[in-house]
Motif scaffolding. Structure first.
Motif, PDB file in Angstrom:
ATOM      1  N   PHE A  79       0.826  -1.208   0.000  1.00 61.86           N
ATOM      2  CA  PHE A  79       0.000   0.000   0.000  1.00 61.86           C
ATOM      3  C   PHE A  79       0.861   1.261   0.000  1.00 61.86           C
ATOM      4  O   PHE A  79       0.448   2.296  -0.523  1.00 61.86           O
ATOM      5  CB  PHE A  79      -0.942   0.015   1.207  1.00 61.86           C
ATOM      6  N   SER A  80       2.059   1.150   0.571  1.00 60.39           N
ATOM      7  CA  SER A  80       2.953   2.309   0.610  1.00 60.39           C
ATOM      8  C   SER A  80       3.392   2.739  -0.785  1.00 60.39           C
ATOM      9  O   SER A  80       3.770   3.897  -0.998  1.00 60.39           O
ATOM     10  CB  SER A  80       4.182   1.996   1.478  1.00 60.39           C
ATOM     11  N   ILE A  81       3.343   1.830  -1.747  1.00 61.55           N
ATOM     12  CA  ILE A  81       3.676   2.174  -3.129  1.00 61.55           C
ATOM     13  C   ILE A  81       2.750   3.281  -3.632  1.00 61.55           C
ATOM     14  O   ILE A  81       3.173   4.193  -4.355  1.00 61.55           O
ATOM     15  CB  ILE A  81       3.574   0.926  -4.040  1.00 61.55           C
ATOM     16  N   VAL A  82       1.489   3.227  -3.199  1.00 62.87           N
ATOM     17  CA  VAL A  82       0.516   4.248  -3.596  1.00 62.87           C
ATOM     18  C   VAL A  82       0.529   5.431  -2.646  1.00 62.87           C
ATOM     19  O   VAL A  82       0.597   6.582  -3.074  1.00 62.87           O
ATOM     20  CB  VAL A  82      -0.904   3.643  -3.665  1.00 62.87           C
ATOM     21  N   THR A  83       0.475   5.152  -1.338  1.00 67.64           N
ATOM     22  CA  THR A  83       0.363   6.249  -0.374  1.00 67.64           C
ATOM     23  C   THR A  83       1.573   7.181  -0.408  1.00 67.64           C
ATOM     24  O   THR A  83       1.449   8.369  -0.111  1.00 67.64           O
ATOM     25  CB  THR A  83       0.185   5.704   1.060  1.00 67.64           C
ATOM     26  N   LEU A  84       2.743   6.643  -0.791  1.00 64.81           N
ATOM     27  CA  LEU A  84       3.942   7.482  -0.854  1.00 64.81           C
ATOM     28  C   LEU A  84       4.211   8.011  -2.266  1.00 64.81           C
ATOM     29  O   LEU A  84       5.260   8.588  -2.536  1.00 64.81           O
ATOM     30  CB  LEU A  84       5.161   6.706  -0.332  1.00 64.81           C
ATOM     31  N   GLY A  85       3.239   7.794  -3.173  1.00 65.81           N
ATOM     32  CA  GLY A  85       3.288   8.446  -4.479  1.00 65.81           C
ATOM     33  C   GLY A  85       4.099   7.770  -5.563  1.00 65.81           C
ATOM     34  O   GLY A  85       4.405   8.384  -6.592  1.00 65.81           O
ATOM     35  N   PHE A  86       4.424   6.478  -5.400  1.00 65.40           N
ATOM     36  CA  PHE A  86       5.227   5.795  -6.426  1.00 65.40           C
ATOM     37  C   PHE A  86       4.380   5.277  -7.592  1.00 65.40           C
ATOM     38  O   PHE A  86       4.894   5.043  -8.674  1.00 65.40           O
ATOM     39  CB  PHE A  86       5.991   4.619  -5.800  1.00 65.40           C
ATOM     40  N   TYR A  87       3.092   5.075  -7.343  1.00 63.53           N
ATOM     41  CA  TYR A  87       2.231   4.555  -8.403  1.00 63.53           C
ATOM     42  C   TYR A  87       0.828   5.136  -8.244  1.00 63.53           C
ATOM     43  O   TYR A  87       0.295   5.199  -7.132  1.00 63.53           O
ATOM     44  CB  TYR A  87       2.177   3.032  -8.334  1.00 63.53           C
ATOM     45  N   LYS A  88       0.243   5.557  -9.369  1.00 65.47           N
ATOM     46  CA  LYS A  88      -1.104   6.112  -9.357  1.00 65.47           C
ATOM     47  C   LYS A  88      -1.992   5.247 -10.257  1.00 65.47           C
ATOM     48  O   LYS A  88      -1.830   5.258 -11.483  1.00 65.47           O
ATOM     49  CB  LYS A  88      -1.093   7.557  -9.863  1.00 65.47           C
ATOM     50  N   PRO A  89      -2.893   4.480  -9.670  1.00 62.36           N
ATOM     51  CA  PRO A  89      -3.776   3.606 -10.460  1.00 62.36           C
ATOM     52  C   PRO A  89      -4.606   4.401 -11.465  1.00 62.36           C
ATOM     53  O   PRO A  89      -5.192   5.426 -11.117  1.00 62.36           O
ATOM     54  CB  PRO A  89      -4.677   2.955  -9.397  1.00 62.36           C
ATOM     55  N   LYS A  90      -4.624   3.927 -12.712  1.00 66.86           N
ATOM     56  CA  LYS A  90      -5.408   4.576 -13.757  1.00 66.86           C
ATOM     57  C   LYS A  90      -6.276   3.536 -14.458  1.00 66.86           C
ATOM     58  O   LYS A  90      -5.899   2.375 -14.578  1.00 66.86           O
ATOM     59  CB  LYS A  90      -4.474   5.248 -14.768  1.00 66.86           C
ATOM     60  N   TYR A  91      -7.424   3.993 -14.949  1.00 71.23           N
ATOM     61  CA  TYR A  91      -8.354   3.069 -15.594  1.00 71.23           C
ATOM     62  C   TYR A  91      -7.742   2.408 -16.828  1.00 71.23           C
ATOM     63  O   TYR A  91      -8.033   1.261 -17.138  1.00 71.23           O
ATOM     64  CB  TYR A  91      -9.646   3.803 -15.981  1.00 71.23           C
ATOM     65  N   LYS A  92      -6.853   3.125 -17.524  1.00 74.83           N
ATOM     66  CA  LYS A  92      -6.253   2.561 -18.739  1.00 74.83           C
ATOM     67  C   LYS A  92      -5.284   1.417 -18.421  1.00 74.83           C
ATOM     68  O   LYS A  92      -4.904   0.662 -19.321  1.00 74.83           O
ATOM     69  CB  LYS A  92      -5.534   3.658 -19.530  1.00 74.83           C
ATOM     70  N   ASP A  93      -4.907   1.300 -17.133  1.00 74.68           N
ATOM     71  CA  ASP A  93      -3.964   0.248 -16.739  1.00 74.68           C
ATOM     72  C   ASP A  93      -4.649  -0.956 -16.102  1.00 74.68           C
ATOM     73  O   ASP A  93      -3.995  -1.820 -15.523  1.00 74.68           O
ATOM     74  CB  ASP A  93      -2.940   0.813 -15.742  1.00 74.68           C
ATOM     75  N   ILE A  94      -5.975  -1.016 -16.199  1.00 78.70           N
ATOM     76  CA  ILE A  94      -6.747  -2.050 -15.504  1.00 78.70           C
ATOM     77  C   ILE A  94      -6.274  -3.465 -15.833  1.00 78.70           C
ATOM     78  O   ILE A  94      -6.202  -4.330 -14.966  1.00 78.70           O
ATOM     79  CB  ILE A  94      -8.256  -1.916 -15.842  1.00 78.70           C
ATOM     80  N   LEU A  95      -5.930  -3.720 -17.105  1.00 77.22           N
ATOM     81  CA  LEU A  95      -5.542  -5.072 -17.514  1.00 77.22           C
ATOM     82  C   LEU A  95      -4.094  -5.404 -17.166  1.00 77.22           C
ATOM     83  O   LEU A  95      -3.689  -6.567 -17.228  1.00 77.22           O
ATOM     84  CB  LEU A  95      -5.764  -5.251 -19.021  1.00 77.22           C
ATOM     85  N   LEU A  96      -3.315  -4.385 -16.805  1.00 74.21           N
ATOM     86  CA  LEU A  96      -1.886  -4.582 -16.547  1.00 74.21           C
ATOM     87  C   LEU A  96      -1.609  -5.615 -15.450  1.00 74.21           C
ATOM     88  O   LEU A  96      -0.800  -6.528 -15.653  1.00 74.21           O
ATOM     89  CB  LEU A  96      -1.237  -3.242 -16.210  1.00 74.21           C
ATOM     90  N   PRO A  97      -2.257  -5.524 -14.268  1.00 76.79           N
ATOM     91  CA  PRO A  97      -1.992  -6.526 -13.235  1.00 76.79           C
ATOM     92  C   PRO A  97      -2.423  -7.935 -13.645  1.00 76.79           C
ATOM     93  O   PRO A  97      -1.770  -8.916 -13.271  1.00 76.79           O
ATOM     94  CB  PRO A  97      -2.798  -6.028 -12.024  1.00 76.79           C
TER      95      PRO A  97
END
Length: 264
Positions: free
Chosen positions: A150-168
């Protein structure tokens, strides 16, 4: 303090995990990026060491073997190559390499896998003291995985975007394909029961259902997209709602500050 599914001790662990996620955010949100990466990497290195210590405890725990219906402990079947614990390595690698596909996997898959693991644990990890060595190792490693992912997001390293939905989903299946090869080699050599990433038939209820629909190892996991995509959409939606609310609040504060400045 006895740990059982969804009892008071379980919810205490969930609360502690959430508290630490928030604490890490508040402490490190304004730090330099290299400080944040160093912190998460150090925590991950600690968790890797902790993981192998925990597995050593299991190897010496005759009660664990009995409860797990195992004749002996096989290290080849306890490697950090499962859906969630592979992130012991992938989380720091994703930050250092700055690869979006790895960050997306770490964010979406790690918390889900780790949370399900502590919510629906095997018999060996319930019905006993939370301070038993095997329980300290099991719940501790999974809680740290949730916090660091969760720290990957909370500390600003990754911002989930709708265009990346299939990536994971693509990354997960790619890793599963690699693990299928690993499982095949291990099953034909030193570990007949190897099933990392559950590429072969397993006892997990939802995956067992998928296997009935498509009884082909590895390929049956493609049906996981039925669950994974809506889950990723939900997480991305919640993240964007949170970001929008923060922006609105900041804009409101900025407007109020400008108004005060003009009046002065």
């Amino acid at each position: 303090m006895i740990i059982n599914r969804f009892n008071v001790v379980y919810f205490m662990l969930v609360f502690i995990t959430i508290f630490l996620i928030v604490a890490v955010y508040l402490i490190f949100r304004k730090k330099e990026e290299k400080v944040k990466i160093r912190f998460i990497s150090i925590v991950c290195v600690f968790n890797i060491i902790f993981f192998f210590v925990y597995k050593y405890w299991l190897s010496q725990d005759s009660e664990f073997l009995h409860l797990s219906h195992l004749d002996k402990f096989n290290w080849w079947n306890e490697l950090p190559l499962q859906l969630c614990n592979i992130n012991l390595f992938l989380i720091p690698i994703s930050l250092i390499s700055d690869k979006k596909f790895l960050k997306s996997y770490c964010l979406f898959i790690t918390p889900l896998g780790a949370f399900l693991a502590i919510s629906f644990p095997e018999a060996a990890f319930v019905g006993d003291s939370i301070f038993k060595l095997r329980n300290i190792g099991f719940y501790g490693t999974h809680m740290i995985l949730i916090i660091t992912s969760f720290s990957i997001v909370t500390l600003g390293f990754y911002k989930p975007k709708y265009k990346d939905i299939l990536l994971p989903a693509i990354t997960t299946f790619g890793l599963a394909a690699i693990m299928f090869g690993v499982n095949t080699i291990l099953r034909n050599t030193v570990c007949p029961e190897a099933n990392y990433f559950f590429t072969y038939k397993c006892d997990v209820p939802i995956l067992s259902t998928f296997y009935k629909w498509i009884p082909v190892p590895l390929i049956y996991e493609l049906l996981g997209i039925i669950i994974l995509v809506p889950y990723c959409l939900l997480v991305t939606f919640l993240y964007n709602c949170f970001v929008k609310e923060r922006k609105d609040e900041q804009n409101k504060n900025n407007y109020a500050w400008k108004k005060v400045s003009k009046s002065v």
